[in-house]
Design an enzyme around this catalytic site. Structure first.
Site: not given
Ligand code: E4P
Length: 223
Positions: A85-87
């Protein structure tokens, strides 16, 4: 050292996987929007093409921690496989990284422009940090210097987090980032293909074939 493809274009991904040692795919909302398709169908298609094992880094859009967490669950449940998950490294993003780590999510902290952003993200539990090399170079910054300093901080403090260097427009940026010890790079297919390109390689291969054909009157070693 890992190479990932920084694209949502299915043909580029198919070609990249066929020819090169690709560890996975990274996307962001801009990359996905360029494809002008239903985004969920697109993400599912990418997963189909790369298989369940390869890393697939998908970015959240939400800017509040609770919503980032909801999006992370939605992405993981809907796309499945080896998901990161890119945050973005905004304050709410860091809060979400801390919370998602407790649930064993794999996280890539993104939109990183300074070594200190990378350090905070790593301490919060990000598996990868993604500094944007070309975007820094474009404003007279020094993307490679940021990578060097992130590497130094991670080594100094024995942090497990890895650098996923991103935002590349040319071979020199990739080369210098690799020399600085970036653990992985994510590249558009054109930049990846340019890593191999050299006019002397092409002319050497042409000359080998020509010399062989002249001597043996056949194109291949075996007919
Ligand atoms: C990767 O994860 C980044 O979102 C991407 O490399 C940014 O690339 P750009 O600066 O070419 O848009």
């Amino acid at each position: 050292m890992l190479i990932l493809l920084d694209t949502a274009d299915i043909n580029s991904i198919k070609k990249g996987i066929e020819y090169y040692p690709i560890a996975g795919v990274t996307t962001n909302p801009t990359i996905i929007a360029k494809e002008n398709r239903d985004y969920l169908d697109l993400l599912k298609d990418i997963r189909k093409v790369i298989g369940k094992e390869k890393m697939f880094h998908i970015q959240v859009l939400a800017t509040k921690a609770e919503n980032i967490i909801k999006e992370a669950h939605f992405i993981k449940d809907t796309i499945g496989g080896n998901i990161y998950i890119k945050i973005p490294v905004i304050r709410e993003g860091i809060k979400a990284i801390k919370m998602l780590k407790k649930e064993n999510f794999k996280i890539t902290a993104t939109a990183i422009f300074t070594p200190q952003q990378a350090l905070v993200a790593a301490l919060a539990g990000a598996n990868f940090v993604a500094p944007y090399v070309n975007r820094l170079d474009n404003i007279s910054g020094d993307g490679v210097k940021v990578i060097r300093q992130i590497k130094k901080l991670f080594d100094t403090y024995n942090l497990d987090s890895k650098i996923l260097a991103a935002s590349f427009k040319n071979v020199e940026q990739v080369h210098k980032s690799s020399l600085e010890g970036a653990h992985s790079v994510t590249l558009p297919l054109e930049v990846l293909e340019n890593l191999l390109h050299h006019p002397l390689t092409d002319s050497s291969v042409e000359a080998f074939i020509k010399d062989w054909e002249t001597a043996y009157n056949q194109t291949y070693l075996i007919d």
